[in-house]
Design a protein around this motif. Sequence first.
Motif, PDB file in Angstrom:
ATOM      1  N   VAL A 191       0.846  -1.188   0.000  1.00  0.00           N
ATOM      2  CA  VAL A 191       0.000   0.000   0.000  1.00  0.00           C
ATOM      3  C   VAL A 191       0.884   1.241   0.000  1.00  0.00           C
ATOM      4  O   VAL A 191       1.907   1.298   0.695  1.00  0.00           O
ATOM      5  CB  VAL A 191      -0.967  -0.008   1.218  1.00  0.00           C
ATOM      6  N   SER A 192       0.509   2.210  -0.820  1.00  0.00           N
ATOM      7  CA  SER A 192       1.308   3.438  -0.927  1.00  0.00           C
ATOM      8  C   SER A 192       0.417   4.662  -0.840  1.00  0.00           C
ATOM      9  O   SER A 192      -0.796   4.586  -1.074  1.00  0.00           O
ATOM     10  CB  SER A 192       2.100   3.456  -2.237  1.00  0.00           C
ATOM     11  N   ALA A 193       1.033   5.778  -0.507  1.00  0.00           N
ATOM     12  CA  ALA A 193       0.333   7.058  -0.416  1.00  0.00           C
ATOM     13  C   ALA A 193      -0.044   7.536  -1.823  1.00  0.00           C
ATOM     14  O   ALA A 193       0.413   6.983  -2.822  1.00  0.00           O
ATOM     15  CB  ALA A 193       1.220   8.080   0.288  1.00  0.00           C
ATOM     16  N   THR A 223      -5.390  11.256   1.034  1.00  0.00           N
ATOM     17  CA  THR A 223      -4.809  11.105   2.365  1.00  0.00           C
ATOM     18  C   THR A 223      -3.310  11.355   2.275  1.00  0.00           C
ATOM     19  O   THR A 223      -2.815  11.855   1.264  1.00  0.00           O
ATOM     20  CB  THR A 223      -5.112   9.706   2.940  1.00  0.00           C
ATOM     21  N   ASP A 224      -2.568  11.009   3.328  1.00  0.00           N
ATOM     22  CA  ASP A 224      -1.113  11.135   3.308  1.00  0.00           C
ATOM     23  C   ASP A 224      -0.523   9.856   3.888  1.00  0.00           C
ATOM     24  O   ASP A 224      -1.167   8.810   3.898  1.00  0.00           O
ATOM     25  CB  ASP A 224      -0.660  12.384   4.077  1.00  0.00           C
ATOM     26  N   GLU A 230      -2.808   3.580   8.739  1.00  0.00           N
ATOM     27  CA  GLU A 230      -4.134   3.118   9.156  1.00  0.00           C
ATOM     28  C   GLU A 230      -4.496   1.810   8.462  1.00  0.00           C
ATOM     29  O   GLU A 230      -5.013   0.874   9.083  1.00  0.00           O
ATOM     30  CB  GLU A 230      -5.186   4.181   8.840  1.00  0.00           C
ATOM     31  N   VAL A 231      -4.246   1.743   7.166  1.00  0.00           N
ATOM     32  CA  VAL A 231      -4.571   0.526   6.413  1.00  0.00           C
ATOM     33  C   VAL A 231      -3.715  -0.645   6.888  1.00  0.00           C
ATOM     34  O   VAL A 231      -4.208  -1.760   7.092  1.00  0.00           O
ATOM     35  CB  VAL A 231      -4.374   0.766   4.901  1.00  0.00           C
ATOM     36  N   TYR A 252       4.067   9.934  11.342  1.00  0.00           N
ATOM     37  CA  TYR A 252       2.897   9.531  10.566  1.00  0.00           C
ATOM     38  C   TYR A 252       2.364   8.159  10.978  1.00  0.00           C
ATOM     39  O   TYR A 252       1.328   7.731  10.499  1.00  0.00           O
ATOM     40  CB  TYR A 252       3.236   9.494   9.063  1.00  0.00           C
ATOM     41  N   ARG A 253       3.079   7.462  11.851  1.00  0.00           N
ATOM     42  CA  ARG A 253       2.692   6.103  12.189  1.00  0.00           C
ATOM     43  C   ARG A 253       1.640   6.081  13.287  1.00  0.00           C
ATOM     44  O   ARG A 253       1.644   6.917  14.190  1.00  0.00           O
ATOM     45  CB  ARG A 253       3.933   5.308  12.613  1.00  0.00           C
ATOM     46  N   VAL A 254       0.762   5.096  13.214  1.00  0.00           N
ATOM     47  CA  VAL A 254      -0.318   4.952  14.191  1.00  0.00           C
ATOM     48  C   VAL A 254      -0.042   3.732  15.055  1.00  0.00           C
ATOM     49  O   VAL A 254       0.936   3.014  14.863  1.00  0.00           O
ATOM     50  CB  VAL A 254      -1.684   4.814  13.481  1.00  0.00           C
TER      51      VAL A 254
END
Length: 302
Positions: A191-193, A223-224, A230-231, A252-254
């Motif tokens: 998955v990429s931005a 999104t960014d 998130e994904v 940016y990490r969750v």
Amino acid sequence: MEMLHLRYFVAVAEELNFTAAARRLHMATSPLSQRIRDLEHELGQRLFDRDTHHVRLTAAGETLLPIARDVLDQVNSIPWRLREATGPRHGTMLLGMPAGIHPDLRARVNTLAERISDRVDLKRWPGVTSALIDAVRDGKLALTLARLPVGDPALDQLPVMSERLGAVVSATRFAGREAVTLAELSDFTYVSAPPEVLPPYFDVLERELADRGVRKRMKLTGTDYSGVSEVISSSAAFGFSMLDEDSPMRGYRVADVTVLPVTDFPAHMETGLVWRRDRADGGDLDDIVAIAREVFGEPILR
């Protein structure tokens, strides 16, 4: 013939891909194709051979490319040449700054600002790499830090930093792990931005992943980098980001996401300092670029 037609032609000629050229120009592919057809009609010459899989320059296109580049370089140099001729001796210089610049590299930017403070005030201008490169090419920015590669022949560059990338994965799925292999991720979705925020290197990265057997893809929109996290945190997906704990990209990490080294797939993000070649070779940035080469010296390795 309008100047924009030449800009469109050069972008397609350098990318040899209408989709990539449209992304670089921040426009849709369909109107770009129409503008190229308009230019070909006006010149009475076919500039590109196109089929389903390839775009190639014709003999006329090969002839036009250096002419178009020269015209655009002359037009783009007008703003800085006017400033050089009429501006105050002590002015302001803009330096482009993409997101996620490492603190060690910021420290060198501060050193550069101090070294040239008797000549100009260095101000920072944020943006994504593609927009910052365009601004340097158009003379709106004097210099920019940019994620490499940058292939514009009108621009010169100095490599200033290399950052190792790791796989962004679910911390739950890979609990207790200190590393991962690409083979383990081959059934996961990469998955990429959105393309407009991704550095050019990620196009290279995607091709390398495909060559190594990673086929599943997910490209996010609207999104960014936080959307990527998130994904990844809630599905069988992975991405790539900086490994260094000091990288601002960690912001940016969750929750439930970690970054692990990929032992069988070395990947590095390269950052360079970029400027217009004609502004350094006897132009208004000659002394500034010479000082920048001293300040940045050997690239930082992280």
